[in-house]
Design a protein around this motif. Sequence first.
Motif, PDB file in Angstrom:
ATOM      1  N   ARG A 330       8.578  -1.568 -16.002  1.00 38.67           N
ATOM      2  CA  ARG A 330       8.192  -2.364 -14.829  1.00 38.67           C
ATOM      3  C   ARG A 330       8.838  -1.813 -13.569  1.00 38.67           C
ATOM      4  NH1 ARG A 330       9.343  -8.392 -17.369  1.00 38.67           N
ATOM      5  NH2 ARG A 330       8.000  -8.189 -19.212  1.00 38.67           N
ATOM      6  N   ALA A 331      10.122  -1.473 -13.685  1.00 44.72           N
ATOM      7  CA  ALA A 331      10.806  -0.910 -12.515  1.00 44.72           C
ATOM      8  C   ALA A 331      10.184   0.419 -12.111  1.00 44.72           C
ATOM      9  CB  ALA A 331      12.292  -0.730 -12.821  1.00 44.72           C
ATOM     10  N   PHE A 332       9.856   1.239 -13.116  1.00 43.52           N
ATOM     11  CA  PHE A 332       9.226   2.521 -12.810  1.00 43.52           C
ATOM     12  C   PHE A 332       7.870   2.318 -12.152  1.00 43.52           C
ATOM     13  CE2 PHE A 332       6.347   5.940 -14.182  1.00 43.52           C
ATOM     14  CZ  PHE A 332       6.978   7.030 -13.587  1.00 43.52           C
ATOM     15  N   THR A 333       7.095   1.351 -12.670  1.00 44.44           N
ATOM     16  CA  THR A 333       5.775   1.084 -12.091  1.00 44.44           C
ATOM     17  C   THR A 333       5.903   0.620 -10.649  1.00 44.44           C
ATOM     18  OG1 THR A 333       4.934   0.488 -14.284  1.00 44.44           O
ATOM     19  CG2 THR A 333       3.654  -0.237 -12.374  1.00 44.44           C
ATOM     20  N   ARG A 334       6.870  -0.285 -10.403  1.00 50.16           N
ATOM     21  CA  ARG A 334       7.058  -0.762  -9.030  1.00 50.16           C
ATOM     22  C   ARG A 334       7.549   0.358  -8.120  1.00 50.16           C
ATOM     23  NH1 ARG A 334       9.897  -6.757  -9.842  1.00 50.16           N
ATOM     24  NH2 ARG A 334       8.136  -7.711 -10.980  1.00 50.16           N
ATOM     25  N   ALA A 335       8.463   1.173  -8.653  1.00 47.38           N
ATOM     26  CA  ALA A 335       8.947   2.299  -7.841  1.00 47.38           C
ATOM     27  C   ALA A 335       7.815   3.273  -7.541  1.00 47.38           C
ATOM     28  CB  ALA A 335      10.081   3.014  -8.577  1.00 47.38           C
ATOM     29  N   LYS A 336       6.966   3.522  -8.543  1.00 48.28           N
ATOM     30  CA  LYS A 336       5.829   4.422  -8.336  1.00 48.28           C
ATOM     31  C   LYS A 336       4.869   3.846  -7.301  1.00 48.28           C
ATOM     32  CE  LYS A 336       2.183   6.788 -10.920  1.00 48.28           C
ATOM     33  NZ  LYS A 336       1.550   6.953 -12.256  1.00 48.28           N
ATOM     34  N   ALA A 337       4.621   2.518  -7.389  1.00 48.95           N
ATOM     35  CA  ALA A 337       3.754   1.885  -6.397  1.00 48.95           C
ATOM     36  C   ALA A 337       4.377   1.949  -5.009  1.00 48.95           C
ATOM     37  CB  ALA A 337       3.486   0.435  -6.798  1.00 48.95           C
ATOM     38  N   GLY A 338       5.715   1.754  -4.950  1.00 50.66           N
ATOM     39  CA  GLY A 338       6.389   1.843  -3.653  1.00 50.66           C
ATOM     40  C   GLY A 338       6.304   3.238  -3.062  1.00 50.66           C
ATOM     41  N   VAL A 339       6.507   4.249  -3.922  1.00 47.39           N
ATOM     42  CA  VAL A 339       6.402   5.635  -3.444  1.00 47.39           C
ATOM     43  C   VAL A 339       4.984   5.926  -2.983  1.00 47.39           C
ATOM     44  CG1 VAL A 339       6.530   8.056  -4.160  1.00 47.39           C
ATOM     45  CG2 VAL A 339       8.309   6.455  -4.852  1.00 47.39           C
ATOM     46  N   ALA A 340       3.990   5.437  -3.768  1.00 51.80           N
ATOM     47  CA  ALA A 340       2.593   5.653  -3.370  1.00 51.80           C
ATOM     48  C   ALA A 340       2.290   4.973  -2.040  1.00 51.80           C
ATOM     49  CB  ALA A 340       1.658   5.126  -4.465  1.00 51.80           C
ATOM     50  N   GLN A 341       2.845   3.759  -1.857  1.00 51.15           N
ATOM     51  CA  GLN A 341       2.625   3.047  -0.597  1.00 51.15           C
ATOM     52  C   GLN A 341       3.251   3.796   0.577  1.00 51.15           C
ATOM     53  OE1 GLN A 341       4.222  -0.907  -0.576  1.00 51.15           O
ATOM     54  NE2 GLN A 341       3.263  -1.470   1.354  1.00 51.15           N
ATOM     55  N   ILE A 342       4.480   4.276   0.364  1.00 52.10           N
ATOM     56  CA  ILE A 342       5.139   5.036   1.433  1.00 52.10           C
ATOM     57  C   ILE A 342       4.379   6.324   1.724  1.00 52.10           C
ATOM     58  CG2 ILE A 342       7.239   6.292   2.022  1.00 52.10           C
ATOM     59  CD1 ILE A 342       8.804   4.209   0.423  1.00 52.10           C
ATOM     60  N   THR A 343       3.918   6.999   0.646  1.00 53.11           N
ATOM     61  CA  THR A 343       3.139   8.226   0.833  1.00 53.11           C
ATOM     62  C   THR A 343       1.867   7.950   1.619  1.00 53.11           C
ATOM     63  OG1 THR A 343       3.993   9.069  -1.279  1.00 53.11           O
ATOM     64  CG2 THR A 343       2.035  10.138  -0.368  1.00 53.11           C
ATOM     65  N   THR A 344       1.195   6.837   1.271  1.00 54.35           N
ATOM     66  CA  THR A 344      -0.026   6.473   2.002  1.00 54.35           C
ATOM     67  C   THR A 344       0.286   6.182   3.463  1.00 54.35           C
ATOM     68  OG1 THR A 344      -0.976   5.554  -0.027  1.00 54.35           O
ATOM     69  CG2 THR A 344      -1.963   4.869   2.059  1.00 54.35           C
ATOM     70  N   GLN A 345       1.409   5.480   3.696  1.00 51.71           N
ATOM     71  CA  GLN A 345       1.777   5.175   5.072  1.00 51.71           C
ATOM     72  C   GLN A 345       2.073   6.441   5.861  1.00 51.71           C
ATOM     73  OE1 GLN A 345       5.045   2.482   4.518  1.00 51.71           O
ATOM     74  NE2 GLN A 345       3.745   0.706   4.145  1.00 51.71           N
ATOM     75  N   VAL A 346       2.753   7.401   5.202  1.00 53.37           N
ATOM     76  CA  VAL A 346       3.041   8.667   5.886  1.00 53.37           C
ATOM     77  C   VAL A 346       1.745   9.420   6.175  1.00 53.37           C
ATOM     78  CG1 VAL A 346       4.146  10.920   5.627  1.00 53.37           C
ATOM     79  CG2 VAL A 346       5.346   8.855   4.912  1.00 53.37           C
ATOM     80  N   LYS A 347       0.830   9.446   5.168  1.00 50.03           N
ATOM     81  CA  LYS A 347      -0.457  10.107   5.390  1.00 50.03           C
ATOM     82  C   LYS A 347      -1.232   9.422   6.509  1.00 50.03           C
ATOM     83  CE  LYS A 347      -1.166  11.922   0.713  1.00 50.03           C
ATOM     84  NZ  LYS A 347      -2.022  11.858  -0.504  1.00 50.03           N
ATOM     85  N   ASN A 348      -1.196   8.076   6.513  1.00 44.77           N
ATOM     86  CA  ASN A 348      -1.904   7.347   7.566  1.00 44.77           C
ATOM     87  C   ASN A 348      -1.309   7.642   8.938  1.00 44.77           C
ATOM     88  OD1 ASN A 348      -3.596   6.199   5.692  1.00 44.77           O
ATOM     89  ND2 ASN A 348      -2.453   4.294   5.519  1.00 44.77           N
ATOM     90  N   SER A 349       0.004   7.851   8.980  1.00 45.84           N
ATOM     91  CA  SER A 349       0.626   8.153  10.267  1.00 45.84           C
ATOM     92  C   SER A 349       0.184   9.508  10.798  1.00 45.84           C
ATOM     93  CB  SER A 349       2.152   8.111  10.139  1.00 45.84           C
ATOM     94  OG  SER A 349       2.607   9.155   9.308  1.00 45.84           O
ATOM     95  N   PHE A 350      -0.363  10.368   9.899  1.00 48.78           N
ATOM     96  CA  PHE A 350      -0.833  11.683  10.329  1.00 48.78           C
ATOM     97  C   PHE A 350      -2.358  11.759  10.357  1.00 48.78           C
ATOM     98  CE2 PHE A 350       3.487  12.918   9.379  1.00 48.78           C
ATOM     99  CZ  PHE A 350       3.740  13.885  10.334  1.00 48.78           C
ATOM    100  N   LEU A 351      -3.061  10.592  10.278  1.00 49.90           N
ATOM    101  CA  LEU A 351      -4.506  10.629  10.470  1.00 49.90           C
ATOM    102  C   LEU A 351      -4.823  11.229  11.832  1.00 49.90           C
ATOM    103  CD1 LEU A 351      -5.587   7.183   8.963  1.00 49.90           C
ATOM    104  CD2 LEU A 351      -5.904   9.456   7.977  1.00 49.90           C
ATOM    105  N   TYR A 352      -4.030  10.835  12.825  1.00 49.70           N
ATOM    106  CA  TYR A 352      -4.020  11.535  14.110  1.00 49.70           C
ATOM    107  C   TYR A 352      -2.702  12.309  14.145  1.00 49.70           C
ATOM    108  CZ  TYR A 352      -7.936   8.652  15.646  1.00 49.70           C
ATOM    109  OH  TYR A 352      -9.153   8.056  15.765  1.00 49.70           O
TER     110      TYR A 352
END
Length: 691
Positions: A330-352
């Motif tokens: 469960r902790a790994f799944t949540r950590a993976k989801a958190g990393v994916a969310q942060i990665t998405t946020q970083v990618k979104n910050s570079f849409l422009y």
Amino acid sequence: MNLFELNSISKQEAKSAITVEREEIADYRNQLGPLTEQLNAFRDEYEPLIQDALAVDNNTAADYYKAERERKTADLIKLFQDDDRVTALVRENKEQRIDSYYRLREAYRSEFNHFYDQFDYYLWNSSTGVVHSSLNAQNEQAARNELYSGGHVYVTDYTVDITNSLHDLIGAHELLDSSLLPYQGWIAVPRNSPQQELAKQYRWEQFSLFAYVLVGGILLIVGAARLKRGLSIRVETGTGSNIYNKLPIDIRSALFIGTSALVAGVLVNSAGYYPSLFQSPLLYSGKLLIAFVVAAIGLALTIQQGKLLANGMRSWNEVKTEWARSLLNRAFTRAKAGVAQITTQVKNSFLYKSTGVRLFLFAFIFAGMGFAGGWAAVAYFYYSDSFYFLLALIMAVAGVAAFMLSIRQLGYLNLLALAADELAAGRMPEAVPPSGSGVLASLADNINALRQGVRIMQNEQAKSERLKTELITNVSHDLRTPLTSIITYAGLLKSGEATMEERAAYAEIIDQKSKRLKTMIDDLFEVSTMTSGNAKLLLERTDLVQLMQQALAEYKEGMDSSDIQFRFSLPKEPVYVSADGQKLWRVFDNLIGNMLKYSLAHTRAYISMQLIDHEEVAIIFKNVSKFEINDNADELFERFKRGDTSRHTEGSGLGLAIAKSIIDLHGGRLTLETDGDLFKATVMLKVAFYS
């Protein structure tokens, strides 16, 4: 024994074995520091002294300081250039350390001499063949027979390394071959030795320890087995196993490891009680008993947990199911989801890209200035150097400037967000002023474009509401007029007061008005069907020239009796299109009929057909209207809209709407143009075949 007999070498031999490696020379120079720093240190040390001596005209002192500086400089340069000089210094240092070692070793000689005659020993080195022994035995077998013949109270195997602290001090490789093996053999306590009582006591303690371990092990196993049996019965008959199996697998594994560690820890800790068992038997026997009881309970729990763990993971599917329920997963799944969310946020910050770069630049600036400013402030208070105060002040000013710039950007973003909220609420915000060329400026342009679009949409909505009102008014008028006539004349017929001739006239009027009302309703139904997309076309190869000639033939009598002069310009060759001939004839019928109804008397009307690049055909209808036409010709396509705003002419007001719907279904275009009272309708269709 190692220091004074097995590996005893003289001080002179140790000094003779000293060697100096290249690495040691480099280390010695590294300890001094870089040459330039040392030279600068000499200059900083003697320059003030020289200047002070010259200031009081003491040339003798100045020359002395200069000579000292030159001497130390020359010695230092020699150290960095002459390896022999450094080698001599390193060797001298090692010799001093050897002298210290031998002085310290002599402090233990009296202790060695005291115990030397209290033990017998036979030790040999298999690599060199050297033997050291207090016996008269000629070989290992003879030494063994003598030691175990009964003349000794205690004998034990013994192995001792030949290296000692001297080798660690100056390097073992300088004195010994590293491939040499240690000494091995026996050490024994003779019966006439002062150590015999201690040896007998030690042997008794060994026997007692073995007995305690054996008895304790038996008691531990028996107690654990009894407890395990009791636990198994309670688990199988109660809810204990259910509760335990509901725990996540990693929690159960941790409990299993914990009880195992508890058993091992208790047993290891209890081993410390044995040396004191003979001094205080009662106290330490009780402690050992308690340790065995705790260990037995822990062992029983460990065995039972191991059984339950094994039962719950008998197949790979069960293992996967248990792992899915584990806390780690469960902790790994949540950590993976958190990393994916942060990665998405970083990618979104570079849409422009400019926005992402600016975000990370601001983060780097704030972090860097905060670190540098904090370090400068601490350094200022520590060193009291004004340079660090100035640096901290510069960092503070730069931080304030960066903060104000970010505030400006944030304020502009809030202005854009407010304008977007106004647009979302259906209100018209003020135009957002452009600022810069980044993503916020692009967003401002888009919001202004949306603002203009909302304004156009509001205008279109107002126009639509106006046309809807007019539609209702026109429908009410056009439907009410024939319906009123029908009701009026039907009432006259019912009164019975009319003559036969009047009755016939009334019936004729009712018939005409009914047909007109039916035509209007049929037209309205037809245009609704077409605009909804439910109309079906029967497409076939159709000659437009022939179809136009048929339509003109239908109106020939009306055209001949009219005071309007019609002019026609049609191709001599057929023009073929893929069309529904019946519906296309309806378009021509409506447009020609409008020309007869709405053309100004004593004017000319033109109907022409021409090919455009053999790809499209244009059918053009032009006439001068006898009614004033609104500038917006497209409104004539609206239902129940007429050029005669007084609505005195016959017609349903749906002709142009029906015509446009038919042309749209054919993939063509029907456009209206007005220039004063000049009215022009153009039908554009795609040519299917031309010959």
